[in-house]
Write an enzyme that holds these catalytic residues in place. Structure first.
Site, PDB file in Angstrom:
ATOM      1  N   ARG A  13       0.823  -1.213   0.000  1.00 59.59           N
ATOM      2  CA  ARG A  13       0.000   0.000   0.000  1.00 59.59           C
ATOM      3  C   ARG A  13       0.856   1.261   0.000  1.00 59.59           C
ATOM      4  O   ARG A  13       0.504   2.261  -0.624  1.00 59.59           O
ATOM      5  CB  ARG A  13      -0.974   0.027   1.180  1.00 59.59           C
ATOM      6  CG  ARG A  13      -2.135   1.007   0.919  1.00 59.59           C
ATOM      7  CD  ARG A  13      -3.267   0.842   1.900  1.00 59.59           C
ATOM      8  NE  ARG A  13      -3.089   1.680   3.055  1.00 59.59           N
ATOM      9  CZ  ARG A  13      -3.552   2.936   3.160  1.00 59.59           C
ATOM     10  NH1 ARG A  13      -4.191   3.498   2.149  1.00 59.59           N
ATOM     11  NH2 ARG A  13      -3.366   3.616   4.246  1.00 59.59           N
TER      12      ARG A  13
ATOM     13  N   ARG B  10      -2.370  10.654   6.811  1.00 55.84           N
ATOM     14  CA  ARG B  10      -0.999  11.152   6.601  1.00 55.84           C
ATOM     15  C   ARG B  10      -0.938  12.353   5.667  1.00 55.84           C
ATOM     16  O   ARG B  10       0.115  12.979   5.541  1.00 55.84           O
ATOM     17  CB  ARG B  10      -0.127  10.026   6.056  1.00 55.84           C
ATOM     18  CG  ARG B  10      -0.163   8.765   6.927  1.00 55.84           C
ATOM     19  CD  ARG B  10       0.411   7.566   6.201  1.00 55.84           C
ATOM     20  NE  ARG B  10       0.178   6.317   6.925  1.00 55.84           N
ATOM     21  CZ  ARG B  10      -0.920   5.589   6.805  1.00 55.84           C
ATOM     22  NH1 ARG B  10      -1.895   5.976   5.988  1.00 55.84           N
ATOM     23  NH2 ARG B  10      -1.070   4.479   7.507  1.00 55.84           N
TER      24      ARG B  10
ATOM     25  N   LYS C 179      10.948   6.399  14.864  1.00 55.74           N
ATOM     26  CA  LYS C 179      11.273   5.373  13.862  1.00 55.74           C
ATOM     27  C   LYS C 179      11.397   5.962  12.458  1.00 55.74           C
ATOM     28  O   LYS C 179      12.328   5.635  11.714  1.00 55.74           O
ATOM     29  CB  LYS C 179      10.209   4.280  13.915  1.00 55.74           C
ATOM     30  CG  LYS C 179      10.534   3.066  13.065  1.00 55.74           C
ATOM     31  CD  LYS C 179       9.953   3.201  11.680  1.00 55.74           C
ATOM     32  CE  LYS C 179      10.468   2.086  10.794  1.00 55.74           C
ATOM     33  NZ  LYS C 179       9.929   2.223   9.434  1.00 55.74           N
TER      34      LYS C 179
ATOM     35  N   PRO D  88      16.813   1.754  12.621  1.00 57.40           N
ATOM     36  CA  PRO D  88      15.359   1.889  12.798  1.00 57.40           C
ATOM     37  C   PRO D  88      14.741   0.590  13.335  1.00 57.40           C
ATOM     38  O   PRO D  88      15.023  -0.486  12.814  1.00 57.40           O
ATOM     39  CB  PRO D  88      14.851   2.172  11.376  1.00 57.40           C
ATOM     40  CG  PRO D  88      16.054   2.619  10.602  1.00 57.40           C
ATOM     41  CD  PRO D  88      17.216   1.912  11.225  1.00 57.40           C
TER      42      PRO D  88
ATOM     43  N   ASP E   7      11.390  -1.235  13.649  1.00 59.46           N
ATOM     44  CA  ASP E   7       9.976  -1.374  13.300  1.00 59.46           C
ATOM     45  C   ASP E   7       9.475  -2.713  13.826  1.00 59.46           C
ATOM     46  O   ASP E   7      10.198  -3.401  14.543  1.00 59.46           O
ATOM     47  CB  ASP E   7       9.779  -1.275  11.781  1.00 59.46           C
ATOM     48  CG  ASP E   7      10.559  -2.350  11.057  1.00 59.46           C
ATOM     49  OD1 ASP E   7      10.586  -3.510  11.527  1.00 59.46           O
ATOM     50  OD2 ASP E   7      11.159  -2.061  10.013  1.00 59.46           O
TER      51      ASP E   7
END
Length: 296
Positions: A135, A183, A225, A242, A244
DNA sequence: CACCAGGCAAGCC
DNA sequence: GGCTTGCATGGT
């Protein structure tokens, strides 16, 4: 800079053929979650856009073909983009002293950390928050198609990543076509900061990693992050690690054996991997996803 | 239907 | 400071 001294360039029609590349595998490079604009079109063949230029690239063993590419573009754009001046053999050797990393490296031994444009990295990872990779790629594709500039390449039309000034003039309603959800306002906030002089590529690059992180986190939608991803993929700060959901799972699985906080994992990684944390993170991410670590 | 996806901001205490 | 909750959208 010219580490890849075994590298040899030659032309066949308008295609640039590069032989002798070491530590380079397109599937590893484009499937470790760092880049959302290259898509597989065939076996070990990808097409994408970076730095305003479209590229079709394919690989067979140590031979890599850059289609319809000038030597000038290879030297000034793609050599840096694919980080060809860096000795990954040495990085892998160092990381492989750790037994977990030795295994992770063996899965993604052709990974390279791409040197992507800062602005594109900022927006891409704002979109990545609480989202999945297919996505994310779809949203970015629609974003570029709607607001980027056309570029013709090999008989097809491609779109550049929209520049900050263009995006700064948009409203959330304008952005609704890309279906980024909540967003959209963060993307516009980033565009405003990059176009009104508050932030710039040059300014952020001039800062220490810690100050660059603070500056990036002044953008709405950029937290701990996302800023680490921007530091690593857009600013070449390779000590960034990072954390996640995938990295959290594989670190818990491989190093702790139990659930840990993100903060604990970050500190452990800084201690163990130091300046190579970013590379370690990419090998681990690829390894975790290839093996679906932590997914029942 | 719930739950999750390369998290974050805002509102609590 | 740390902790909780809502969040757009699409897939499983």
């Amino acid at each position: 800079m010219w580490y890849n001294i075994c590298m040899d360039l030659q032309y066949k029609n308008n295609d640039l053929i590069v032989t002798g590349l070491r530590d380079f595998n397109l599937d590893h490079i484009f499937d470790c979650g760092q880049c959302f604009r290259f898509n597989a079109v065939d076996e070990q063949t990808y097409i994408g856009v970076a730095k305003g230029k479209a590229l079709k690239i394919s690989q067979s063993r140590d031979t890599v073909t850059f289609y319809e590419t000038t030597e000038e573009d290879f030297r000034s754009v793609w050599f840096d983009y694919f980080d060809l001046g860096r000795d990954y053999g040495e990085i892998k050797k160092t990381l492989s002293r750790d037994s977990v990393m030795k295994k992770a490296v063996s899965y993604g031994d052709g990974i390279r950390i791409l040197n992507q444009e800062l602005w594109e990295t900022v927006v891409s990872f704002i979109i990545s928050a609480s989202n999945n990779i297919p996505r994310i790629k779809g949203i970015i594709e629609r974003f570029c198609h709607a607001f980027g500039n056309k570029t013709e390449y090999m008989g097809n039309t491609y779109y550049s990543f929209p520049d900050a000034e263009t995006v700064a003039s948009l409203t959330c309603a304008d952005l609704s076509v890309i279906r980024a959800g909540y967003r959209d306002k963060y993307i516009i906030d980033a565009a405003l900061k990059f176009s009104n002089g508050e932030l710039s590529d040059e300014y952020i690059r001039s800062l220490s990693t810690l100050d660059a992180k603070k500056a990036l986190m002044s953008i709405k939608g950029v937290g701990n992050k996302v800023s680490d991803c921007i530091l690593l993929f857009g600013l070449c700060r390779a000590d960034s690690f990072p954390v996640d959901v995938w990295i959290k799972r594989i670190m818990e699985y491989c190093y702790f054996g139990s659930e840990q906080s993100i903060d604990t994992i970050s500190r452990f990684a800084a201690e163990r991997f130091g300046p190579l944390g970013g590379f370690a993170q990419q090998y681990l991410f690829f390894y975790a996803r290839e093996n679906k670590i932590g997914i029942s």
